[in-house]
Design a protein around this motif. Structure first.
Motif, short mmCIF file in Angstrom:
data_model
loop_
_atom_site.label_atom_id
_atom_site.label_comp_id
_atom_site.label_asym_id
_atom_site.label_seq_id
_atom_site.Cartn_x
_atom_site.Cartn_y
_atom_site.Cartn_z
N HIS A 222 39.17 33.90 37.61
CA HIS A 222 38.46 34.25 38.85
C HIS A 222 38.84 33.35 40.03
N LEU A 223 40.12 32.94 40.03
CA LEU A 223 40.63 32.37 41.28
C LEU A 223 40.86 33.52 42.26
N GLU A 224 40.92 34.73 41.72
CA GLU A 224 41.00 35.94 42.55
C GLU A 224 39.93 36.91 42.08
N ASN A 225 39.34 37.66 43.00
CA ASN A 225 38.42 38.71 42.56
C ASN A 225 39.21 39.96 42.19
N ILE A 226 38.53 40.91 41.55
CA ILE A 226 39.20 42.17 41.20
C ILE A 226 38.40 43.32 41.79
N GLN A 227 39.10 44.44 41.98
CA GLN A 227 38.43 45.56 42.65
C GLN A 227 37.87 46.57 41.65
N ALA A 228 38.38 46.55 40.43
CA ALA A 228 37.81 47.44 39.40
C ALA A 228 38.17 46.89 38.04
N GLU B 121 32.63 36.69 27.31
CA GLU B 121 31.78 36.56 28.50
C GLU B 121 32.58 36.76 29.77
N LEU B 122 31.94 37.39 30.74
CA LEU B 122 32.60 37.61 32.03
C LEU B 122 32.81 36.28 32.74
N VAL B 123 33.86 36.25 33.56
CA VAL B 123 34.10 35.07 34.41
C VAL B 123 34.04 35.55 35.86
N GLY B 124 33.10 35.01 36.62
CA GLY B 124 33.04 35.35 38.05
C GLY B 124 32.16 36.55 38.37
N TYR B 125 31.71 37.21 37.33
CA TYR B 125 30.84 38.37 37.54
C TYR B 125 29.70 38.33 36.54
N ARG B 126 28.61 39.05 36.86
CA ARG B 126 27.63 39.29 35.83
C ARG B 126 27.16 40.74 35.91
N ARG C 195 24.73 43.79 36.23
CA ARG C 195 23.42 44.17 36.73
C ARG C 195 23.33 45.67 36.50
N GLY C 196 22.57 46.05 35.46
CA GLY C 196 22.56 47.45 35.04
C GLY C 196 23.97 47.83 34.62
N ARG C 197 24.48 48.88 35.24
CA ARG C 197 25.84 49.31 34.90
C ARG C 197 26.88 48.64 35.78
N ASP C 198 26.43 47.97 36.79
CA ASP C 198 27.37 47.40 37.77
C ASP C 198 27.70 45.96 37.45
N LEU C 199 28.80 45.53 38.03
CA LEU C 199 29.12 44.11 37.99
C LEU C 199 28.88 43.55 39.38
N VAL C 200 28.21 42.43 39.43
CA VAL C 200 28.05 41.75 40.72
C VAL C 200 28.67 40.37 40.62
N GLU C 201 29.07 39.85 41.75
CA GLU C 201 29.69 38.54 41.82
C GLU C 201 28.71 37.49 41.29
N ALA C 202 29.17 36.63 40.42
CA ALA C 202 28.32 35.55 39.91
C ALA C 202 28.18 34.48 40.98
N THR C 203 27.23 33.59 40.79
CA THR C 203 27.11 32.48 41.73
C THR C 203 28.27 31.51 41.49
N ALA C 204 28.51 30.67 42.50
CA ALA C 204 29.60 29.69 42.37
C ALA C 204 29.37 28.81 41.14
N GLU D 262 27.69 29.57 38.33
CA GLU D 262 27.96 30.33 37.10
C GLU D 262 29.47 30.43 36.86
N THR D 263 30.21 30.64 37.94
CA THR D 263 31.66 30.77 37.81
C THR D 263 32.27 29.44 37.36
N ARG D 264 31.80 28.36 37.94
CA ARG D 264 32.33 27.04 37.53
C ARG D 264 32.08 26.80 36.05
N ILE D 265 30.89 27.16 35.59
CA ILE D 265 30.56 26.93 34.18
C ILE D 265 31.44 27.81 33.29
N ALA D 266 31.58 29.07 33.69
CA ALA D 266 32.39 29.99 32.89
C ALA D 266 33.85 29.53 32.82
N ARG D 267 34.33 28.92 33.91
CA ARG D 267 35.73 28.47 33.98
C ARG D 267 36.02 27.27 33.10
#
Ligand SMILES: Nc1ncnc2c1ncn2[C@@H]1O[C@H](COP(=O)(O)OP(=O)(O)OP(=O)(O)O)[C@@H](O)[C@H]1O
Ligand SMILES: [Mg+2]
Length: 255
Positions: free
Chosen positions: A54-60, A68-73, A75-84, A86-91
């Motif tokens: 997640h040094l880069e975001n993705i469009q789909a 586990e996701l990195v940079g996203y979490r 929400r229902g069926r959607d993915l939303v950007e994780a907090t900074a 959460e991303t640091r921890i995932a990385r």
């Protein structure tokens, strides 16, 4: 029961403006697997690695590391950007080694290695130093712990960078052309370290132009062209008997 994949990319698209850099990429890396990513300049190899941590975001699509996701979490069926945070921890589960070694020039080798474990992972200093010394031994640099990066050769600096990534006990190592900034006579010592890591079953995704290394060390070779994975299979099969014409042409050129 099989273990969770180390990396699982599904339907990943990455765009820079209107430039489609990754196009419907599916890639699964199993724990302990060594994957070499090859392909022409501009085909999206670095971008693929950078999207995984997640040094880069993705469009789909989705990218999971060790389930586990990195940079996203979700929400229902959607993915939303994780907090900074959460991303640091995932990385932290992902070690990254770049072409340029990116060591801290004002810190000694040992300080480079213990900085993140102590500050980020809250590892006690004594434990972090012991682990750093052990890893410096593993990369053949036990005697260099007090040196500054500028006092080391390129190959030595890259071995320090690899040891530094390992200090975080990553589940996955991403290496982007780890030897391409090195003088030819220094390439071997860095590849030897990566070969040793492969032997201890470190999961690795390595972008490389070193076909000999890919042949020797990779379980799997992935050939990319224009943002797509064109061919993906056992290293010997892809390198010696590529099925796709584009892979054949590329290998003829670099081989
Ligand atoms: N930050 C960016 N903004 C816009 N376009 C970019 C950016 N980074 C990369 N690109 C474009 O994305 C495409 C893929 O680039 P990438 O660096 O992933 O290729 P690569 O396969 O790693 O190439 P190389 O072998 O030369 O390192 C290229 O067309 C590149 O110009
Ligand atoms: Mg690149």
């Amino acid at each position: 029961m099989s273990a969770r994949p180390a990396v699982e990319m599904r339907g990943v698209h990455k765009l820079y403006g209107s430039l489609h850099v990754l196009c419907d990429v599916d890639l699964v890396v199993e724990p302990g697997e060594v994957v070499c990513l090859i392909g022409p300049s501009g085909s999206g190899k670095s971008t693929l690695l950078r999207c995984i941590n997640h040094l880069e975001n993705i469009q789909a699509g989705t990218i999971a590391v060790d389930g586990e996701l990195v940079g996203y979490r979700r929400r229902g069926r959607d993915l939303v950007e994780a907090t900074a945070r959460e991303t640091r921890i995932a990385r932290r589960r992902i070690g990254m080694v770049f072409q340029q070694f990116n060591l801290f020039g004002h810190l000694t080798v040992l300080q480079n290695l213990v900085e993140a474990p102590i500050r980020v992972q809250r590892v006690p200093r004594g434990e972090a130093v012991a682990r750093a010394e052990e890893l410096l031994g593993r990369v053949g640099l036990a005697d260099k712990h007090a040196a500054y990066p500028a006092q080391l050769s390129g190959g030595q600096q890259q071995r320090v960078a690899i040891a530094r990534a390992l200090c975080m006990r990553p589940k996955l190592m991403l290496c982007d052309e780890p030897t391409s900034a090195l003088d030819p006579e220094l390439v071997g010592e860095v590849l030897a370290v990566l070969r040793d890591l492969a032997k201890i079953e470190m999961t690795m995704l390595v972008v490389t132009h070193e076909m000999g290394f890919a042949r020797q060390v990779a379980d799997t070779v992935v050939f990319m062209d224009r943002g797509r994975i064109v061919e993906h299979g056992p290293a010997a099969r892809v390198l010696d008997a590529p099925r796709h014409e584009r892979t054949q042409r590329f290998l003829e050129r670099v081989g």
